[in-house]
Motif scaffolding. Structure first.
Motif, PDB file in Angstrom:
ATOM      1  N   ASP A 226       0.836  -1.197   0.000  1.00  0.00           N
ATOM      2  CA  ASP A 226       0.000   0.000   0.000  1.00  0.00           C
ATOM      3  C   ASP A 226       0.874   1.251   0.000  1.00  0.00           C
ATOM      4  OD1 ASP A 226      -2.644   1.035   0.048  1.00  0.00           O
ATOM      5  OD2 ASP A 226      -2.350   1.636   2.121  1.00  0.00           O
ATOM      6  N   GLN A 227       1.907   1.237   0.841  1.00  0.00           N
ATOM      7  CA  GLN A 227       2.782   2.409   0.952  1.00  0.00           C
ATOM      8  C   GLN A 227       3.737   2.518  -0.235  1.00  0.00           C
ATOM      9  OE1 GLN A 227       4.542   2.080   4.861  1.00  0.00           O
ATOM     10  NE2 GLN A 227       2.715   2.893   5.870  1.00  0.00           N
ATOM     11  N   ALA A 228       3.921   1.385  -0.937  1.00  0.00           N
ATOM     12  CA  ALA A 228       4.817   1.412  -2.092  1.00  0.00           C
ATOM     13  C   ALA A 228       4.263   2.274  -3.218  1.00  0.00           C
ATOM     14  CB  ALA A 228       5.063  -0.006  -2.602  1.00  0.00           C
ATOM     15  N   PHE A 229       2.920   2.502  -3.178  1.00  0.00           N
ATOM     16  CA  PHE A 229       2.338   3.407  -4.171  1.00  0.00           C
ATOM     17  C   PHE A 229       2.982   4.783  -4.048  1.00  0.00           C
ATOM     18  CE2 PHE A 229      -1.214   0.388  -4.218  1.00  0.00           C
ATOM     19  CZ  PHE A 229      -1.507   0.372  -5.565  1.00  0.00           C
ATOM     20  N   GLY A 230       3.383   5.097  -2.821  1.00  0.00           N
ATOM     21  CA  GLY A 230       4.034   6.384  -2.585  1.00  0.00           C
ATOM     22  C   GLY A 230       3.046   7.509  -2.455  1.00  0.00           C
ATOM     23  N   GLY A 231       2.906   8.007  -1.244  1.00  0.00           N
ATOM     24  CA  GLY A 231       2.055   9.172  -1.046  1.00  0.00           C
ATOM     25  C   GLY A 231       2.812  10.434  -1.424  1.00  0.00           C
ATOM     26  N   GLN A 232       2.138  11.555  -1.396  1.00  0.00           N
ATOM     27  CA  GLN A 232       2.788  12.826  -1.649  1.00  0.00           C
ATOM     28  C   GLN A 232       2.526  13.741  -0.471  1.00  0.00           C
ATOM     29  OE1 GLN A 232       2.086  14.738  -5.365  1.00  0.00           O
ATOM     30  NE2 GLN A 232       3.637  13.443  -6.314  1.00  0.00           N
ATOM     31  N   PRO A 233       3.554  14.435   0.023  1.00  0.00           N
ATOM     32  CA  PRO A 233       3.319  15.335   1.155  1.00  0.00           C
ATOM     33  C   PRO A 233       2.331  16.436   0.767  1.00  0.00           C
ATOM     34  CG  PRO A 233       5.511  15.702   0.210  1.00  0.00           C
ATOM     35  CD  PRO A 233       4.954  14.483  -0.443  1.00  0.00           C
ATOM     36  N   LEU A 234       1.345  16.660   1.634  1.00  0.00           N
ATOM     37  CA  LEU A 234       0.376  17.727   1.408  1.00  0.00           C
ATOM     38  C   LEU A 234       0.882  18.992   2.093  1.00  0.00           C
ATOM     39  CD1 LEU A 234      -3.184  16.183   1.916  1.00  0.00           C
ATOM     40  CD2 LEU A 234      -2.182  17.012  -0.204  1.00  0.00           C
ATOM     41  N   HIS A 235       1.198  19.988   1.316  1.00  0.00           N
ATOM     42  CA  HIS A 235       1.676  21.252   1.898  1.00  0.00           C
ATOM     43  C   HIS A 235       0.462  22.119   2.208  1.00  0.00           C
ATOM     44  CE1 HIS A 235       5.716  19.961   0.971  1.00  0.00           C
ATOM     45  NE2 HIS A 235       5.398  19.811  -0.307  1.00  0.00           N
ATOM     46  N   GLY A 270       4.185  12.821   3.905  1.00  0.00           N
ATOM     47  CA  GLY A 270       4.361  12.240   2.576  1.00  0.00           C
ATOM     48  C   GLY A 270       4.182  10.736   2.520  1.00  0.00           C
ATOM     49  N   ARG A 271       4.100  10.071   3.689  1.00  0.00           N
ATOM     50  CA  ARG A 271       3.785   8.646   3.641  1.00  0.00           C
ATOM     51  C   ARG A 271       2.326   8.491   3.243  1.00  0.00           C
ATOM     52  NH1 ARG A 271       4.395   5.833   9.018  1.00  0.00           N
ATOM     53  NH2 ARG A 271       3.465   7.802   9.693  1.00  0.00           N
ATOM     54  N   HIS A 272       2.052   7.439   2.483  1.00  0.00           N
ATOM     55  CA  HIS A 272       0.658   7.240   2.108  1.00  0.00           C
ATOM     56  C   HIS A 272      -0.150   6.894   3.356  1.00  0.00           C
ATOM     57  CE1 HIS A 272      -2.789   4.762   0.711  1.00  0.00           C
ATOM     58  NE2 HIS A 272      -2.934   5.835  -0.034  1.00  0.00           N
ATOM     59  N   GLY A 300      -4.406  22.445  -2.365  1.00  0.00           N
ATOM     60  CA  GLY A 300      -4.676  22.448  -3.797  1.00  0.00           C
ATOM     61  C   GLY A 300      -5.232  21.141  -4.327  1.00  0.00           C
ATOM     62  N   CYS A 301      -5.698  20.277  -3.433  1.00  0.00           N
ATOM     63  CA  CYS A 301      -6.249  18.985  -3.858  1.00  0.00           C
ATOM     64  C   CYS A 301      -7.744  18.917  -3.552  1.00  0.00           C
ATOM     65  CB  CYS A 301      -5.526  17.838  -3.140  1.00  0.00           C
ATOM     66  SG  CYS A 301      -3.755  17.755  -3.487  1.00  0.00           S
ATOM     67  N   GLN A 302      -8.353  17.857  -4.027  1.00  0.00           N
ATOM     68  CA  GLN A 302      -9.766  17.622  -3.742  1.00  0.00           C
ATOM     69  C   GLN A 302      -9.908  16.539  -2.684  1.00  0.00           C
ATOM     70  OE1 GLN A 302     -10.294  16.676  -7.962  1.00  0.00           O
ATOM     71  NE2 GLN A 302     -12.080  18.031  -8.000  1.00  0.00           N
ATOM     72  N   GLY A 399      -7.019   9.724  -8.296  1.00  0.00           N
ATOM     73  CA  GLY A 399      -6.089  10.820  -8.045  1.00  0.00           C
ATOM     74  C   GLY A 399      -4.699  10.244  -7.956  1.00  0.00           C
ATOM     75  N   MET A 400      -3.786  11.006  -7.378  1.00  0.00           N
ATOM     76  CA  MET A 400      -2.409  10.525  -7.265  1.00  0.00           C
ATOM     77  C   MET A 400      -2.278   9.724  -5.964  1.00  0.00           C
ATOM     78  SD  MET A 400      -0.398  13.873  -8.691  1.00  0.00           S
ATOM     79  CE  MET A 400       1.200  13.072  -8.658  1.00  0.00           C
ATOM     80  N   ASN A 401      -2.935   8.533  -5.965  1.00  0.00           N
ATOM     81  CA  ASN A 401      -2.939   7.673  -4.799  1.00  0.00           C
ATOM     82  C   ASN A 401      -3.337   8.439  -3.541  1.00  0.00           C
ATOM     83  OD1 ASN A 401      -2.620   5.309  -3.369  1.00  0.00           O
ATOM     84  ND2 ASN A 401      -0.484   5.719  -2.903  1.00  0.00           N
ATOM     85  N   PRO A 402      -4.595   8.855  -3.427  1.00  0.00           N
ATOM     86  CA  PRO A 402      -5.001   9.691  -2.293  1.00  0.00           C
ATOM     87  C   PRO A 402      -4.847   8.985  -0.955  1.00  0.00           C
ATOM     88  CG  PRO A 402      -6.928   8.768  -3.376  1.00  0.00           C
ATOM     89  CD  PRO A 402      -5.750   8.433  -4.236  1.00  0.00           C
ATOM     90  N   ASP A 403      -4.668   9.780   0.087  1.00  0.00           N
ATOM     91  CA  ASP A 403      -4.686   9.242   1.435  1.00  0.00           C
ATOM     92  C   ASP A 403      -6.071   8.671   1.711  1.00  0.00           C
ATOM     93  OD1 ASP A 403      -2.073   9.947   2.027  1.00  0.00           O
ATOM     94  OD2 ASP A 403      -2.626  11.927   2.792  1.00  0.00           O
TER      95      ASP A 403
END
Length: 677
Positions: A226-235, A270-272, A300-302, A399-403
């Motif tokens: 699951d975490q290998a998808f790679g989350g993105q840090p939400l600023h 940034g972890r998923h 800036g996300c939904q 989306g880009m692998n949402p949380d």
């Protein structure tokens, strides 16, 4: 022909198509499955003297036949009676419906008989003759109509005769040494063919740890994947988030603040995120989710919130829009359900795709093929156990692998959170908002229904509203329970000054929605319903919940129903009308009267029922362990979880020689492993 562990059980002598199908129903497909299908208890066949035996105890007596076996017949039934001399004690032995025994024994012969001892009569109710030389335990296997326990025992013996010593060790050597666990082959030997109770206990102990450890390894690998998808840090904008919290019409509880901190930390680093938010009814999960969604939007996300029913989705959309509006925050919140008109739906889908919608709330309609997000950063799933892995994955693809933030109002004891939700981080809101009044709960018998009715009339006279819940829609010949239609008609007569509504699962969707809206708007004062009101209906003016035949409901379900009242300023009441016939039914209702703490109730339910179906295995993915008991063996389960986590964190763990049997087994079985489906 030599056997291999991966061979189908049909490779064994005596297993044809019919027996193979029966074994398959027990989860036994291969020889390896058979050898790891352990007995659930043992019969002690070691011989004892009558003077050493307690009344009612199952025992083996070895002695000399002292009187001829006499067969007495009573129609199709029979008794075979004989005398057995054990040292200087003579006892009477009776075999029921086994007349052939008389042909197999004679006076002066030494025999061993297994049965139940009656000390007062110095008599044994015999179950079977056993070899006179036996001094071991007889394994008893979980069986079915299609295959007997004795058949399974014979097949295990046949398979082990060819494969003794060939089982690979799935638990690494360092763990076997650390926790004094048996080698896999000794584990199989002692679990299936123990010489005494000490061997049986040691074999089952090692088998239980292996079962827990393998399960936890699978969960850790799911978590890693699951975490290998790679989350993105939400600023996200911290200042804006704190402004929202400051502008709320109430102060968050300490538990809510702690949980908000855990979620924001996940989003920022940034972890998923794959987090389960659990909290009792009315603990304030929705506002926590609203803060997380707002943080996502400021980055800036939904955000999306998925609910199990349209009524609940509508409720969430309205409450979110109201919360942001009252806080002076300009956000676009939209509702996407299957009930939308075609033109509305097209417009919302277009606006989702181009990013004009900040937060969308919906049902399964959110995971349809034509739904595309501009950039989905967070998916909140309410009543998490009602959705499967595939649905969550579908949201992830939007989306880009949402949380993922899953929410449940079903309090889950730690035992079950380790098993059913082991691949998720868990946040718990374990306190209710300040000033919330305790719901007063009482139990009345069916004969005291008029007292419940009087309380309801008193509340209605104060301007409040009421729920009346019953198990069935129509009359049943098999269950003596009050049905919803009959109760509805009865209350229409008893409450002529009020509007009574009837809600059940067979109503058309539009009729349900109209009725629920009427209840929310106080056009309907009394709602007679089945359990369709269990989840999510929020009517702050409702102050009384009357549950008929309450002993027919599960404890968690009763607690959920109770949570439909007490959502406003009024003192609220839940009345359980029932005449439980069993101790379990009585204990369940007593527990509900004694406490309103959902976590305490969940633990009590676990103790009363066991782990098997506390959440419903089909909905929750709750595993069924064959050897280990996650309630009684919680310490072992926790250790297995810790050791699995420690192992997968080791660099190159899957390339270490000692771990290769485990790696091979996991790679072979992970494809069959289903969780939350």
């Amino acid at each position: 022909m030599s056997l291999a562990l991966e061979d189908p059980v049909s490779a064994l002598s005596g297993v044809g198509e019919k027996r193979q199908a029966a074994l398959r129903d027990l989860g036994i497909f291969t020889i390896e499955d058979l050898l790891t299908y352990y007995p659930f208890r043992y019969e002690d066949l070691g011989a004892r003297r009558p003077s050493e035996t307690l009344d009612g105890e199952k025992v083996t007596f070895k002695g000399v036949v002292s009187t001829p076996a006499v067969v007495r017949r009573f129609g199709k039934r029979s008794q075979t009676v004989l005398g057995l001399l054990i040292d200087r004690e003579n006892i009477r032995v009776t075999f029921f419906n086994q007349p052939w025994v008389a042909k197999n024994i004679e006076v002066g012969q030494e025999v061993a008989v297994y049965g139940t001892y009656n000390a007062a009569k110095a008599a044994l109710s015999a179950i079977k003759l056993v070899p006179a030389t036996t001094d071991a335990l007889d394994p008893i296997y979980p069986a079915s109509k299609g295959v007997k326990a004795k058949t399974i025992a014979d097949l295990v013996e046949q398979a082990w005769g060819q494969l003794r010593g060939q089982m690979p060790n799935l638990v690494p050597q360092h763990l076997r040494d650390k926790y004094r666990l048996l080698d896999k082959n000794q584990q199989i030997e002692w679990a299936h063919f123990p010489k005494d109770s000490a061997e049986a206990k040691a074999g089952r102990r090692s088998a239980a740890f292996e079962e827990f450890f393998i399960f936890q390894m699978r969960l850790q690998l799911i978590k890693q994947a699951d975490q290998a998808f790679g989350g993105q840090p939400l600023h996200y904008d911290k200042e804006a988030v704190f402004t929202l919290i400051d502008r709320l019409p109430y102060e968050l509880t300490a538990a809510q603040k702690r949980v908000v901190g855990e979620i924001l930390a996940d989003q920022h680093d940034g972890r998923h995120m794959n987090r389960l938010l659990q909290g009792d009814v009315g603990s304030g999960k929705t506002v926590v989710a609203a803060i997380a969604m707002y943080a996502t939007v400021t980055a800036g996300c939904q955000a999306a919130l998925m609910a199990p029913t349209e009524i609940l989705a509508q409720q969430h959309a309205k409450s979110l829009a109201k919360l942001f509006d009252q806080a002076g925050i300009d956000l676009r919140v939209e509702l996407l359900t299957s009930g939308l008109k075609a033109g509305q739906r097209r417009q919302i889908l277009a606006d989702l795709t181009n990013g004009e919608i900040d937060i969308v709330v919906g049902t399964h309609a959110l995971v349809q093929d034509d739904v595309y997000f501009h950039h989905l950063g967070l998916a909140v799933i309410d009543e998490q156990h009602r959705f499967g892995v595939k649905q969550r994955s579908k949201l992830r693809e939007g989306g880009m692998n949402p949380d993922i933030l899953a929410m449940t109002a079903t309090p889950i004891p730690r035992t079950l959170s380790i098993t059913a939700y082991g691949e998720m981080e868990v946040s718990v809101i374990d306190e209710l908002p300040a000033g919330r009044k305790q719901i007063m709960t009482s139990q009345l018998s069916q004969r005291q229904f008029d007292q419940a009715l009087a309380l309801m009339k008193a509340e209605l006279a104060k301007g409040a509203q009421a729920y009346v819940v019953t198990p069935l829609i129509e009359e049943s010949e098999t269950l003596d329970v009050q049905n919803v239609t009959e109760v509805y008609q009865r209350l229409q007569v008893a409450l002529p000054d009020y509007t009574v509504g009837l809600l059940h699962g067979r109503l058309k969707k539009d009729d349900k929605d109209t009725l629920m809206q009427g209840f929310k708007d106080n056009q309907v004062q009394v709602l007679v319903a089945t359990t369709v009101v269990e989840v999510g209906v929020d009517v702050p003016n409702a102050s009384i919940m009357l549950i008929l035949d309450a002993d027919r409901f599960g404890l968690a379900q009763l607690h959920q129903l109770r949570g439909r009242v007490g959502r406003g300023d009024r003192q609220s009441y839940t009345v359980l009308v029932a005449d439980p016939k069993t101790d379990y039914g009585k204990e369940r209702l007593k527990a509900l009267v004694d406490t309103t703490d959902g976590f305490e109730l969940a633990q009590r339910d676990l103790e009363l029922r066991g782990a098997g179906d506390i959440l419903g295995t089909k909905q929750s993915g709750m595993p069924e362990f064959q050897v280990g008991d996650p309630v009684k063996d919680l310490t072992m389960l926790t250790i297995a979880q810790q050791e699995a986590l420690s192992l997968v964190r080791e660099s190159e763990w899957d390339n270490q020689v000692d771990n290769q049997p485990l790696v091979n087994y996991l790679s072979k079985t992970m494809a069959q492993f289903r969780h939350f489906d």
